[in-house]
Design a protein around this motif. Structure first.
Motif: not given
Length: 250
Positions: A17, A20-21, A23-28, A42, A199-200
Motif C-alpha cells: 500500500d 503504491q501510494l 508511486n501515485y504521489a510521484y506521478e501526480h 500530494l 483519493l481514498s
C-alpha cells in the motif's frame, strides 16, 4: 490497524500500500526542488497531504503525512535534532512555545517538519510561527471542564488535577535518549468536522484545539471517534505525534 496514514484517510496497512501510494504521489504530486534533493507534495483534499522525499539522484527515500489547517503557534526554535535513522530530507526541531527571549517560553517540545529542506539553513535560536498538526494516538472528549475534572478524579483521588489547557512533551528524554515528536495535551474545541480524503474516499476527523501556547490542528482516524459528533466548546485531550510547517506571521 490505525497509523499516521489512516489518520488522514489513506488506506495503508501493508508495505505494498505504501509503495503504491508513493508511486501515485510521484506521478501526480507537485515537485519542489531543494538543495539536497526534492519533495513531491500530494494533496488529497481538505488539508490532507503526503510529502514524498527524493534524494539528489531522484530516488525516493521516504514519505511523510501532514495536515495543513488553521492552527497557529508562536515558537522559538532552539536547535535541530539529529536522529540516527534520519535521512538528508528529514527534519526535527527542538522548540519552546510562547513569546519571549530565546530559550524562554511556556514549555519545550519536539516536532517534525515534512518539508525541512525547503527552508534551507536555519540559524538558531529563531523566533517563528508554526502550523502544528497533531496525529492522535489516543483521544478523549469531555462535554466541559467540569466533566474533564470529574474524569481525572475517577482515575485517582490523590493525583493533582491537570488543567484543561495544558501541554507536556513526551518526547524529551532527560536520560539522554533520542528526542521524539510526541506530546500529551488538552484544550478547548474551536471547530471540528469530518474531512473526506478525495483519493481514498475515506473520512477522518479534524478538530481545531486551543491549548496552552496556541491553536493546534488535531486529526484522528474515524475509528478513534466512532459516530460521536465533536462539538465546539468541548474539552479534547490525548496523546499525539506532531508534524509542523513553518509559516509567515499573519
Amino acid at each position: 490497524m490505525i497509523n499516521h496514514m489512516t489518520m488522514l484517510g489513506f488506506r495503508m496497512q501493508e508495505e505494498e500500500d505504501f509503495l503504491q501510494l508513493a508511486n501515485y504521489a510521484y506521478e501526480h504530486g507537485t515537485l519542489m526542488q531543494t538543495q539536497q534533493g526534492a519533495y513531491v507534495r500530494l494533496e488529497a483534499g481538505g488539508g490532507a497531504e503526503l510529502w514524498l522525499q527524493l534524494n539528489s539522484e531522484g530516488v525516493a527515500i521516504g514519505m511523510h503525512p501532514h495536515f495543513t489547517g488553521a492552527g497557529l503557534m508562536e515558537i522559538g526554535i532552539e536547535a535541530e535534532v539529529m536522529r540516527e535513522d534520519a535521512n538528508e530530507m528529514d527534519g526535527t526541531f527542538y522548540a519552546w512555545a510562547g513569546p519571549g527571549k530565546p530559550g524562554e517560553g511556556l514549555y519545550s517540545f519536539v516536532f517534525d517538519l515534512p518539508d525541512r529542506d525547503t527552508y534551507g539553513p536555519l540559524i538558531q535560536p529563531l523566533l517563528q510561527h508554526v502550523q502544528l498538526a497533531a496525529f492522535a494516538h489516543e483521544l478523549n472528549l469531555f462535554a466541559n471542564e467540569v466533566e474533564y475534572e470529574h474524569y481525572q478524579l475517577s482515575q485517582s483521588l490523590t493525583a493533582q488535577i491537570v488543567p484543561a489547557h495544558h501541554f507536556v512533551s513526551t518526547g524529551l528524554n532527560d536520560q539522554g535518549g533520542e528526542a521524539v515528536s510526541t506530546a500529551v495535551f488538552s484544550g478547548t474545541v474551536l471547530r471540528a468536522g469530518w474531512v473526506k480524503n478525495e483519493l481514498s474516499g475515506s473520512y477522518f476527523q479534524w478538530v481545531l484545539v486551543r491549548t496552552l501556547g496556541g491553536d493546534i490542528d488535531v486529526v484522528a482516524d474515524e475509528r478513534l471517534i466512532g459516530e460521536r459528533e465533536v462539538r465546539e466548546g468541548e474539552i479534547l485531550s490525548g496523546t499525539f505525534w506532531l508534524s509542523g510547517r513553518l509559516v509567515e506571521k499573519p
